[in-house]
Design an enzyme around this catalytic site. Structure first.
Site, short mmCIF file in Angstrom:
data_model
loop_
_atom_site.label_atom_id
_atom_site.label_comp_id
_atom_site.label_asym_id
_atom_site.label_seq_id
_atom_site.Cartn_x
_atom_site.Cartn_y
_atom_site.Cartn_z
N ALA A 1 -26.58 -38.64 -21.53
CA ALA A 1 -27.26 -38.38 -20.16
C ALA A 1 -28.85 -38.35 -20.51
CB ALA A 1 -26.92 -36.89 -19.78
N GLY B 1 -32.55 -38.69 -16.17
CA GLY B 1 -33.17 -39.53 -14.95
C GLY B 1 -31.59 -39.59 -13.94
N ASP C 1 -25.35 -34.98 -24.59
CA ASP C 1 -26.07 -35.92 -25.34
C ASP C 1 -25.85 -35.02 -26.71
OD1 ASP C 1 -28.25 -38.05 -25.08
OD2 ASP C 1 -28.85 -36.85 -27.01
N ASP D 1 -23.93 -44.83 -19.63
CA ASP D 1 -25.30 -45.61 -19.80
C ASP D 1 -25.37 -45.58 -21.36
OD1 ASP D 1 -27.49 -47.01 -19.07
OD2 ASP D 1 -28.81 -45.41 -19.79
N CYS E 1 -29.48 -51.36 -21.03
CA CYS E 1 -30.77 -51.99 -20.75
C CYS E 1 -31.07 -53.04 -21.76
CB CYS E 1 -31.84 -50.90 -20.81
SG CYS E 1 -31.74 -49.87 -22.45
#
Length: 583
Positions: free
Chosen positions: A278, A282, A301, A441, A492
């Protein structure tokens, strides 16, 4: 969907108009024209995946920041129109061009236009002498390109006789290959730059000047202290407004694809959602706002400080449905032993067999603990005050050790365990099928982040390690989602091995998973095919028909975003596959 993406591309593409100034009047050396150096095998791999020309464009785009700042509005506190009015007033001196995103599903997004690249007159042509110069680290320069100032830890070298207030050019020292096969800067901090070809990295930093500014201290001062502002940047290659301390709680500066990833998850009010990796929070807060702060978001996290950061951000944005925990995502599924205490809330189960960590219960417990803590602290203060008064009568002497201790306390704060919000909750994991939706993510090679000036350390082997790590995390995510639930996977990076290859692994390993359409869809299609490595390993990507169900953001595309990837899975029911994955 294509019309929406085209319209957004047209809006963002207009930001580039009339921004490029010719640099022919200045020596090529004093310019910004970097070239990314890739590992040879990695360059061959990416050239095969994207095509040589497209990969060259991607490499070039990665060295520059986006031409705009993307702002997500906290619609629980304000509106995009109100934010635009406030930003217009705050950024009045910058004459910022501010506009609202017109794509359905992204109506909470505001764009603030930047500009660049700009040609900068460093004063070389005036008298033929090279300008005084401050050489900074690569990471410092990347921050400067995003709008930051130059701080002392980033300064490596400086011209002789630089005094406070003087105008200095700021150049970059990028890692170079060493004799041992590794990469390094190879320059001693405090080195004097003479502006001649005998300077360290004189040739290597040609075309790597990011702007100029006023020295905030003398050369000797820069290398005598360990912190503080070294150069106040007054003229930059890229101009992007700073949003530090601007409209805190009302806006959040976030990359456009990250906002799309939270939207793709499609969270609903009252659901229980897990954000597996996390930090910095964001996407977590974006999900909470989409849920109107109704439901439960578990944000985990493995870093204590990052979990504290999520706490702080949630409080700043006025969100109460977020429960952060310190937990390694590789251990997200709770493995219970019969000897364990069933009263332990970390793996308790609700009536539906799912994991429950009741946020109201946790809040009441926290309130009790805080009241007890306040009582103890007040009693301790009263006791110390009484003792100190008695001692004051006897003697007014205060030791130097006590003075130093008090100064450290004021400078560093009261300490992690002696201030409210200092502690974080730990979790032992969660029961299988206990979440409606999971956002993964995943930690990745980050080869889509920009601006970046160095990629030399990444190799085929290092990228494969990232992919293995991500598959292990995905295995955990699959077990935690209930049948009929949703998993959104994002990275990313531009690396297909961490993107399309993960999708192939997921669909081949878990037959009950299927790719789902994403809304909004503004990214491009995924990569179809495979790649055969020299060592015989074959990496499978997407198959025909699957490419339009994922979103790949190309940093060289008209959207001008970071490199990013999003895949959305719907979870069916297959007990046998879940048992195999848990084993």
């Amino acid at each position: 969907m294509k019309k929406k993406a085209w319209g957004l591309s047209k809006t963002i593409g207009s930001f580039f108009t009339n921004q490029h100034k010719l640099m022919e009047d200045f020596p090529e050396r004093y310019s910004y024209n970097p070239t990314l150096r890739w590992n040879a095998e990695l360059e061959s791999y990416f050239s095969n995946a994207y095509g040589p020309q497209n990969f060259s464009r991607i490499s070039k785009a990665l060295t520059r920041p986006s031409c705009y700042s993307c702002i997500r509005v906290n619609t629980l506190k304000t509106t995009p129109d109100a934010v635009i009015d406030k930003l217009t007033a705050v950024l009045k001196e910058n004459r910022a061009d501010i506009s609202k995103c017109e794509v359905a599903g992204l109506d909470n997004v505001v764009f603030v236009r930047g500009s660049g690249p700009h040609a900068i007159n460093y004063g070389y042509a005036a008298d033929g002498k090279p300008p005084k110069e401050v050489l900074v680290s690569r990471k410092c320069a990347e921050a400067v390109l995003r709008g930051a100032q130059v701080y002392i830890p980033g300064v490596l070298a400086c011209s002789a006789h630089v005094e406070k207030g003087e105008l200095v050019a700021v150049s970059v020292s990028v890692e170079q290959p060493g004799v041992d096969g590794g990469w390094g800067v190879g320059i001693t901090r405090g080195t004097v730059l003479q502006g001649s070809q005998t300077d360290p990295y004189h040739l290597e930093r040609s075309g790597l000047y990011v702007g100029q500014g006023r020295a905030m201290m003398s050369r000797s001062g820069m290398f005598r202290v360990t912190e503080g502002l070294a150069v106040d940047m007054s003229d930059r290659v890229f101009h992007l407004p700073s949003f530090r301390d601007v409209l805190e709680g009302e806006i959040f500066l976030q990359n456009l694809p990250s906002i799309v990833a939270a939207r793709a998850l499609d969270p609903q009010k009252g659901e229980r959602i897990l954000d597996m990796c996390a930090a910095p929070g964001g996407k977590t807060t974006a999900i909470a706002i989409l849920m109107k702060d109704e439901g439960e978001i578990v944000a985990v996290d493995r870093s204590h400080n990052k979990v504290q950061g999520i706490h702080k951000l949630a409080a700043e944005m006025g969100l109460s449905c977020i429960t952060p925990y310190k937990l390694d995502a590789l251990k997200a599924v709770c493995v219970r032993n019969e000897s364990e205490d069933l009263s332990d809330p970390s793996c308790a189960k609700d009536n539906h067999g799912g994991h429950i960590q009741d946020s109201n219960f946790m809040k009441s417990e926290v309130e009790k603990i805080e009241s007890i803590t306040f009582g103890r602290l007040n009693a301790e203060k009263d006791f110390k005050k009484a003792v100190s008064n008695e001692k004051a009568i006897e003697s007014s002497y205060i030791s130097k050790a006590d003075i130093r201790k008090e100064m450290r306390r004021k400078r560093n704060g009261p300490g992690r365990n002696q201030c409210l919000g200092g502690k974080v909750e730990k979790s032992k994991g969660f029961a299988p099928s206990s979440f409606d939706r999971v956002l993964l993510d995943a930690p990745c090679s980050a080869l889509g982040l920009r601006p970046r000036l160095f990629t030399g350390e990444e190799t085929i082997e290092s990228l494969r390690k990232h992919a293995i790590y991500q598959r292990r995390m995905f295995d955990q995510a699959v077990q935690l989602v209930r049948p009929g639930g949703v998993i959104v996977y994002s990275t990313c990076t531009i690396n297909p091995g961490e993107n399309e290859a993960l999708v192939r692994y997921a669909l081949d390993t878990y037959k009950f998973l299927s790719l789902a359409p994403q809304h909004p869809r503004i990214g491009g299609p995924g990569l179809v095919g495979r790649f055969e490595f020299p060592d015989g390993y074959t990496e499978e990507w997407l198959r025909p028909g699957e490419e339009e169900l994922v979103q790949r953001f190309d940093p060289s595309s008209p959207l001008d975003t970071i490199g990013f990837f999003i895949a959305k899975f719907v979870v069916g029911s297959n007990e046998a596959d879940l048992q195999n994955s848990s084993s």
